[in-house]
Write an enzyme that holds these catalytic residues in place. Structure first.
Site, short mmCIF file in Angstrom:
data_model
loop_
_atom_site.label_atom_id
_atom_site.label_comp_id
_atom_site.label_asym_id
_atom_site.label_seq_id
_atom_site.Cartn_x
_atom_site.Cartn_y
_atom_site.Cartn_z
CG ASP A 1 -1.78 -1.23 1.32
OD1 ASP A 1 -1.93 -1.75 2.44
OD2 ASP A 1 -2.25 -1.70 0.28
CD GLU B 1 -9.49 -2.44 -1.93
OE1 GLU B 1 -10.25 -2.58 -0.97
OE2 GLU B 1 -8.82 -3.37 -2.38
C1 6LW Z 1 -5.85 -2.02 1.99
C2 6LW Z 1 -6.87 -2.12 0.90
C3 6LW Z 1 -6.82 -3.57 0.59
O1 6LW Z 1 -6.22 -1.09 2.95
O2 6LW Z 1 -6.12 -4.25 1.49
O3 6LW Z 1 -7.51 -5.44 -0.48
C4 6LW Z 1 -5.92 -3.41 2.59
N1 6LW Z 1 -7.39 -4.10 -0.37
O4 6LW Z 1 -6.53 -1.33 -0.21
C5 6LW Z 1 -4.68 -3.77 3.32
O5 6LW Z 1 -3.57 -3.74 2.46
#
Ligand code: 6LW
Length: 508
Positions: free
Chosen positions: A14, A174
């Site tokens: 991330d 996300e």
């Molecule tokens: C992150 C989100 C995700 O906050 O995983 O699967 C989480 N998506 O973007 C943790 O890396």
């Protein structure tokens, strides 16, 4: 200039990046590991130095006994008018928190909350406003991206949050980041979930609140379509413009174990770099037509890259412990004592099998093939106690070699925890150790196994156990996890003094 991906190797997911002058700063997720939100610095986007952590005991941050892969999720780092800001989410605690600092080496301010649900917060300074985006839910309970405006110092929400996007694919929009580029607002998202269907998409509008049109070439990172790449699951990206007006993208990705088609990774999600070229129509082309490789080229800013460091050694003679060490949840500082003889670990009743903070100190495993070695002296553990080294993913996935004590005295042991099975796989009583005795433990890893060996007083090296790397992979854990493997030292119910540590990597 040529460079190698990952640019930050091992468990560094991330990534978010910003620039101040000729310096780039990058922050990654840490979940249940402490300290939280490491801040890396670079001048050429390839060679990175860990310079601080944004969330520590010093600014009042606590993880408590958060579940594994709880704790700190995705962060964002931004620089604005002399101040650095980092926003992230403690999913096991306060939710969204934001800190700021005049110096990226710290001190970072006490975290303040941004009282909104969701994960993956991001901030954008534009139009004399601080836009705040994160994930949300639509009225009919679908994933979406919401936006509001905040005071970045107090965390105060200044406007009613509104839904600005549900992404292109609808699955897991996300990791939002909003950029104002030449009077257009670009909203970039991760979609598809952080596994092998991961991708990055981008949208554009004349208003920050939309409506947004999608890039006709979406997804702009499409590693999911290259099923034979040695790098997979690319997404969760962030962009930065260098001082020459060139753009760069960092994103998470994984390096598979053994063959590219084996969908297993044990090093965690790592940070990758690629160049961004803007088309005449004002859309970004990432890397090589949306694909990212281990060996890439680009007109990097700054000096010629040095590339991955393959040797880490520590004689524990420095005044402070190296910043690259990680711990679990809220470690007790007095359990990690630097002495003239080395690092004296004081083990408590908490063990590696507990969802708590055992006396553990580790390094991220940064290559599949590596060798982790350390000396132990002055080992004094109670019956049932242990002190040694471990390949550690979380409390349910670890493999260690150690000195233990049973009713018959001290013994050399090796144990494996996989899923709900914890078993001692080797147990050999040895004659009592005196303070001058030196036990050297070695865990060597290759694409298939972790091998545990020992020597006593420089004697013959004996391999006593091995554990498959497949048992340390995110894809195989009992619950959804997001972390990676560490190589570390530990003590339980007693003390041991560690010295002459080395971690030596080999390109697999
Ligand atoms: C992150 C989100 C995700 O906050 O995983 O699967 C989480 N998506 O973007 C943790 O890396």
């Amino acid at each position: 200039m040529k460079y190698s991906n990952p640019i930050i190797r091992g468990f560094n997911p991330d990534p978010s990046i910003c620039r101040s002058g000729r310096f780039y700063y990058l922050v990654t997720s840490t979940f249940e590991f402490y300290p939280g939100a490491p801040v890396y610095r670079s001048t050429n986007l390839v060679d990175w130095e860990l310079i601080s952590y944004a969330l520590t005991r010093e600014n009042g941050f606590k993880l408590g006994n958060c579940w594994s892969s709880g704790g700190l999720y995705a962060p964002t780092i931004r620089y604005h008018e002399g101040t650095y800001y980092i926003v992230t989410t403690n999913v096991s605690g306060e939710g969204h928190i934001i800190v700021h600092a005049k110096n990226p080496r710290g001190p970072w301010s006490k975290p303040v909350k941004v009282e909104l649900p969701g994960i993956d917060p991001s901030i954008t300074f534009a139009d004399d406003t601080v836009y705040f985006t994160c994930t949300g839910r639509t009225p009919d309970e679908n994933d979406c991206i919401v936006m509001t405006e905040i005071n970045p110092v107090t965390g105060e929400i200044l406007k009613e949050p509104v839904i600005i996007s549900t992404g292109m694919s609808g699955k897991n929009p996300e990791g939002p980041h909003l950029y104002k580029i030449k009077d257009k607002y670009y909203l970039m998202l991760a979609e598809g979930g952080t596994e092998f269907g991961h991708m990055e998409t981008i949208f554009r509008s004349d208003s920050p609140y939309g409506p947004y049109e999608g890039d006709p070439h979406n997804p702009i990172i499409r590693q999911r379509d290259n099923t034979h790449s040695s790098i997979r699951a690319c997404g969760h990206a962030d962009m930065v413009e260098d001082r020459r007006g060139r753009w760069w993208m960092v994103n998470l990705g994984v390096r598979n174990l053994t063959e590219p088609f084996v969908l297993l990774h044990n090093l965690g999600r790592e940070t990758m770099l690629s160049s961004v070229v803007w088309t005449d129509e004002g859309w970004p082309v990432v890397g090589e037509d949306g694909f990212i490789f281990e060996e890439m080229e680009g007109e990097l800013p700054g000096e010629e890259p040095v590339g991955p460091q393959n040797e880490f050694t520590d004689d524990f003679k420095d005044e402070k412990l190296n910043l690259n060490y990680g711990y679990l949840r809220d470690p007790e500082p007095e359990n990690y004592e630097l002495t003239p003889g080395g690092l004296l670990l004081h083990g408590s009743l908490v063990t590696l099998n507990d969802i708590a903070s055992p006396t553990f100190i580790g390094l991220r495993q940064t290559e599949h093939c590596t060798k982790f070695k350390v000396n132990l002296r002055k080992i004094s553990v109670e019956v049932g106690g242990r002190a040694g080294i471990t390949a550690f993913y979380n409390e349910s996935y670890h493999f260690e070699i150690y000195i233990g004590r049973d009713a018959n005295g001290v013994y050399i042991g090796a144990a494996r925890h996989i899923h709900d099975l914890f078993v001692e796989v080797y147990h050999e009583n040895i004659s009592p150790l005196v303070s001058s005795d030196v036990v050297r433990f070695i865990i060597s890893a290759d694409q298939t196994f972790y091998h545990a060996s020992y020597k006593i007083n420089g004697g013959k090296k004996r391999e006593i156990a091995r554990a498959s790397t497949a048992g340390f992979c995110t894809e195989g854990t009992m619950s959804m996890t997001f972390t990676g493997t560490w190589l570390g030292m530990f003590a339980e119910k007693g003390d041991a003094c560690f010295s002459d540590l080395s971690m030596t990597n080999k390109k697999s």
